[in-house]
Write a protein that holds these residues in place. Structure first.
Motif, mmCIF file in Angstrom:
data_model
loop_
_atom_site.group_PDB
_atom_site.id
_atom_site.type_symbol
_atom_site.label_atom_id
_atom_site.label_comp_id
_atom_site.label_asym_id
_atom_site.label_seq_id
_atom_site.Cartn_x
_atom_site.Cartn_y
_atom_site.Cartn_z
ATOM 1 N N LYS A 17 -0.725 5.750 10.622
ATOM 2 C CA LYS A 17 -0.886 4.272 10.775
ATOM 3 C C LYS A 17 0.124 3.888 11.836
ATOM 4 O O LYS A 17 -0.201 3.044 12.674
ATOM 5 C CB LYS A 17 -0.394 3.685 9.351
ATOM 6 N N CYS A 75 -5.021 3.669 7.272
ATOM 7 C CA CYS A 75 -5.450 4.979 7.381
ATOM 8 C C CYS A 75 -5.410 5.716 6.191
ATOM 9 O O CYS A 75 -4.820 5.403 5.138
ATOM 10 C CB CYS A 75 -4.111 5.556 8.237
ATOM 11 N N THR A 115 -0.081 9.924 6.213
ATOM 12 C CA THR A 115 -0.859 8.741 6.317
ATOM 13 C C THR A 115 0.004 7.602 7.156
ATOM 14 O O THR A 115 -0.409 6.747 8.006
ATOM 15 C CB THR A 115 -1.335 7.982 4.996
#
Lengths: 293, 443, 245
Positions: free
Chosen positions: C104, C74, C100
């Protein structure tokens, strides 16, 4: 030099123009398809708590006892016998890795290609070392799927004279779901160009070769300059393909041909404008419906 | 260097133990490890040990101009460092995911919850404020870094004394510790992180996971609370799906744990204050115990002896009579004698044993550690079985350029557990083509 | 902040919503032609764009390949023009790395990664305009993008942020409400099974109120699900009609 500027306009929804058919069962992830345990589950579904749930957004397809959900747009899932157009990404020991828009790179074994000169012999060490002379990273090839490995990677082969390295032409990438599975994917269009419709969504447009050369296994590229009328035909075809794929029409030789003919009144570069695209796609649709009807 | 992966049998052992509610170090599901807090000679320095996980916290401060959009507030800065000293898996210089996760969690837990009164750190509005910096270093990693780090941070902050400041009109005077007693920071509350580890998609829950348990967990939930039962931070991580009830239950458990830990912290702080006032020696040197082994004492392990007698009877009745002991020593030469005979040499049998699988039969033996059980396991190789599978580098003459990829299946070796009769053993020893392996377990 | 009432006596918030009302959500799937899946979502003034590539062969190091699952990769980024002040955000900074990681983690749990061993799925999310609820808009946009790419998921992942002011949970916070500093909870939920994929809370909230806030957040996520579901079904209907066969 003319510059075109256009203001944002509301998109016209395709379903307003066409009649929506309500006979299809549309599902989204997490929807229960059935609680009947008598069905086998196919792609796009998963079992939880005795219920069959969908895992992708798409249409439900039922074949006897098998239920699967086909997603609208997926990566290419190869099957034996498909024609694919791919690009070499890696040269490894005794094999090439080919990118074919699927979830793993496909494999082209050294033993699955024709040697130059058409010899039939066992591949030796010299052949291995000379692999890069045949196919390098970045080359485009057309091949057929020979087998599918257990993890889903495809094994390709080019053991026929119609497959091999591709020379001059134009590549168009569309979604794999738009390419219909037909008996033949190599077409010589009457408008003056040839086309390879790869099942993986890669479409190759190239000038029709003059004579059937018994070349050496498809490795020698014809690098003579292509004449201007041929180029124009190829560009027009490319823009037609883009128009068809934007409007999500199935691609096969008839639809491409009708689209080409519908686009003749326009200039090639005008074909990229959205109004013109809509017009020709509309015309193509009408002709196809007439033809079937 | 990369951490060696946990072996599959270790993983399954840990999970099986957790399913039965047991932990490797003997704790209960909701038990914390021993927390030990020790202070350094300077104010604001402390080491927190959670079991064997050790975190060093140090607080320092300096006068800086404030942030533009917050002119009347001081600045607090947190930093956690994972050095290779803690675990060889941590590499210096590379910012790994774990580091970012821990740092952000600490920041959110301590800064966003406003545990420190930042307004009190302001000296001259818009010009000078105190910047307090909390540095945490992980000294040893034995699981559950975040809990130890949050305790270390809050203890260090509570322990810290900053220089006293007085303002007369436009003049600002900063007094050194000799001139005036340093002033403690004003702390509203003490947020403490409590970690919960989930196993088997959330079915099993453990508090304060150790290093091994951390490596087999599915997901973790960290709840930071203070003793007034206010939740400061919740963070779920890992790939598990939680249910609302689980989260609520965890918050209740966290409340209990935090109260205990806060008490411990208060006690430690008071202790240290007392020692300093009395002028006693303080600092790390004093608090590290002398680790001399003067006597070796092993704690009694609790053993379940409820039905020892029955089990013993059963095993004895099933077991075969013991082998005859060869007692007479044989003198070969001066200085060389032999007692008994060794087993037959099995070196020459190595090539024919590729597919053999040894199995260990443990049933009935583990429950009674106090009972010495001798078990004989025998395996036989049936001669009619094809032992040679095609070797890997056979040359296959075919068109395919591919090396034959041969998948070696584990052979279905038939394992016989037979009672050994002395008469049979001598007879079968001499039969060609049969191999035996004997293993004795003494538990 | 003096004079700024987050919740008036009649129960209205700064933008006129009630405490349990969501902002207006508009979403569109398939906005990019070249990506495998893409989606654009607007939640009030927060605008997020998500693009999905995959599953494809792992690029870069082969060692990262997992033998039994797909790797979900991601990246979250905020455009420099997304906030009131133009601020250049380098990619590696802590806040976006944290977002992030959360994305993820959320999607690794929701996507059926076992179907694609040794592959990689890339999810890129960009915030074009940030007005509160950034993470939640990203999750919603990424859900739509993954569905557009035809990657199998267990269920929708719907996210919503919730705050708590004066004993009332406020749903779907805007930037001003977030900056006021009260407790905020971001919840990512799988609506059918009510499983929580991610739970994140900041600032102080008394334990007794936790259940109330969780309930309000779950209800809000289910409302978001209703909106997203309609968008998906419309899109599927339209594409099926165009495909025609």
């Amino acid at each position: 030099m003319a510059v075109e500027v256009r203001l944002p306009a509301a998109r016209k929804r395709g379903s307003e123009v066409l009649l929506p058919e309500t006979n299809r069962h549309l599902v989204a992830p997490g929807d229960t398809i059935t609680t009947d345990t008598g069905f086998m589950r196919g792609h796009g579904t998963y079992m939880e708590d005795e219920k069959l749930l969908a895992s992708v957004a798409g249409t439900v397809e039922r074949v006897n006892k098998l239920i699967c959900v086909r997603a609208l747009k997926t990566r290419y899932n190869g099957e034996v016998g498909d024609i694919v157009v791919g690009r070499i990404t890696e040269v490894q020991q005794r094999r090439w890795k080919v990118e074919t828009n699927s979830r793993l790179d496909s494999v082209l074994l050294l033993s699955s290609v024709n040697l130059p000169g058409g010899e039939l012999r066992r591949r030796s060490v010299e052949d291995e070392l000379a692999m890069r002379d045949y196919l390098q990273e970045g080359d485009l090839i057309s091949a057929e799927v020979q087998a599918v490995f257990s993890d889903g990677a495809l094994s390709l082969h080019t053991r026929s004279l119609k497959y091999g390295k591709l020379g001059q032409g134009v590549l168009v990438q569309v979604s794999p779901s738009l390419v219909k599975r037909r008996k033949t994917h190599f077409h010589n269009l009457p408008c003056g160009a040839s086309i390879i419709l790869g099942n993986n969504g890669f479409i190759w447009i190239f000038p029709t070769p003059e004579q059937r050369e018994e070349e050496a296994g498809g490795f020698i590229m014809n690098l003579e300059p292509v004449s201007l009328p041929d180029r124009e035909v190829i560009s027009r075809l490319r823009n037609c393909l883009l128009a068809l794929s934007t409007h999500k029409m199935m691609l096969y030789d008839t639809s491409i041909l009708y689209c080409y003919e519908a686009s003749l009144p326009h200039q090639i570069k005008d074909l990229l404008k959205s109004e013109v695209m809509e017009e020709i796609v509309m015309e193509t649709r009408q002709r196809l419906v007439e033809q079937e009807g | 260097m990369r951490e060696p992966p946990l072996s599959n049998c270790e993983k399954s052992f840990l999970l099986k133990a957790i399913r039965e509610g047991k932990r490797l170090d003997g704790r209960e599901t909701y038990d914390y490890r021993n927390i030990k807090i020790s202070f350094g000679t300077d104010y604001g320095c402390c080491i927190v040990e959670l079991g064997r996980t050790r975190v060093l916290g140090q607080v320092s401060c300096e006068l800086v101009p404030p942030k533009v959009n917050r002119p009347t507030e001081g600045i607090i800065f947190f930093n956690l460092e994972l050095s290779p000293m803690a675990s060889p898996a941590f590499e210096l210089g590379r910012q790994s995911e774990l580091l970012i996760k821990l740092n952000r969690l600490l920041e959110r837990c301590l800064r966003n919850s406003k545990c420190i009164d930042t307004e009190s750190l302001c000296v001259v509005a818009g010009e000078k404020v105190w910047q307090v910096r909390v540095d945490l270093h992980l000294l040893n990693h034995e699981g559950n870094i975040i809990d130890a780090a949050s305790i270390a941070a809050i203890v260090a902050l509570s322990h810290f004394r900053r220089h006293d400041v007085s303002i007369q009109g436009d003049e600002v005077t900063v007094y050194t510790p000799e001139e005036r007693e340093p002033v403690p920071l004003s702390i509203h509350h003490m947020p403490i992180c409590v970690s919960f580890a989930f196993f088997q998609q959330g079915t099993y829950l453990l508090v304060d996971p150790s290093d091994r348990e951390e490596r087999v967990l599915d997901g973790m939930l960290v709840i930071a609370m203070n003793k007034h039962r206010e939740i400061c931070t919740i963070q779920s991580s890992g790939g598990i799906m939680l249910l609302k009830e689980q989260v609520l239950r965890c918050s209740k458990i966290a409340g209990v744990k935090v109260t205990e830990i806060t008490e411990l912290i208060q006690k430690a702080l008071e202790n240290d204050k007392k020692i300093r006032k009395e002028g006693g020696k303080c600092g790390f040197v004093e608090s590290m115990p002398q680790q001399w082994i003067t006597a070796f004492k092993v704690e009694k392990a609790p053993v379940d002896v409820t039905d020892v007698e029955e089990k013993a009877e059963g095993i004895l009745s099933r077991a075969e009579p013991p082998a005859e002991a060869v007692s007479k020593p044989v003198l070969w030469a001066t200085g060389t004698a032999q007692i008994g005979e060794g087993l037959e040499s099995s070196w020459r049998d190595m090539e024919e044993e590729e597919g053999q699988v040894e199995d260990e039969d443990d049933e009935g033996a583990i429950d009674d550690p106090t009972l010495a059980v001798t078990q004989n396991i025998e395996m036989e190789d049936i001669s009619g079985k094809e032992e040679k599978k095609s070797d890997v580098d056979v040359v296959v003459l075919s068109d395919s350029e591919e090396e034959e990829v041969i998948i070696l299946e584990p052979e279905e070796s038939r394992i016989h557990t037979r009672s050994k009769h002395p008469a049979d053993s001598s007879a079968t020893k001499t039969t060609a083509g049969k191999k035996k392996r004997k293993k004795k377990f003494a538990l | 902040m003096a004079g700024l009432e987050l919740l008036s006596d009649q129960g209205y918030r700064l933008d006129g919503r009630k405490a349990v009302e969501l902002r207006k959500i508009q979403a569109r799937m398939g906005v990019f032609a070249q990506a495998d899946g893409s989606a654009y979502i607007e939640q009030g003034n927060t605008k997020a764009l998500a693009v999905v590539y995959g599953p494809h062969e792992i690029r870069g190091s082969r060692s990262k390949a997992l033998h039994d699952r797909a790797v979900v990769n991601c990246q979250y980024s905020m455009a420099t023009f997304s906030t009131g002040e133009r601020k250049r955000r380098p990619h590696g900074d802590r806040k976006s790395s944290e977002m992030t990681l959360h994305l993820k983690q959320t999607f690794e749990a929701a996507i059926l990664t076992q179907l694609y061993p040794r592959s990689q799925i890339d999810i890129y999310v960009q915030i074009l305009q940030a007005d509160g609820g950034n993470y939640c808009a990203c999750v919603n946009a990424a859900t739509l993008a993954i569905m557009d790419a035809g990657i199998p998921m267990r269920d929708y992942v719907c996210a919503c942020s919730t705050g708590f002011i004066e004993d009332t949970p406020l749903v779907d916070l805007c930037y001003v409400e977030e900056a006021a500093g009260g407790p905020q909870l971001a919840l990512a939920l799988l609506p059918k099974s009510e499983q929580i994929a991610l739970l994140e809370m900041n600032s102080r909230l008394h334990e007794d109120h936790l259940e109330k806030v969780l309930d309000a957040a779950s209800k809000a996520c289910r409302d978001v699900y209703a909106v997203l579901d309609r968008v998906v079904r419309d899109h599927v209907q339209e594409v099926c009609t165009l495909l025609g066969e």
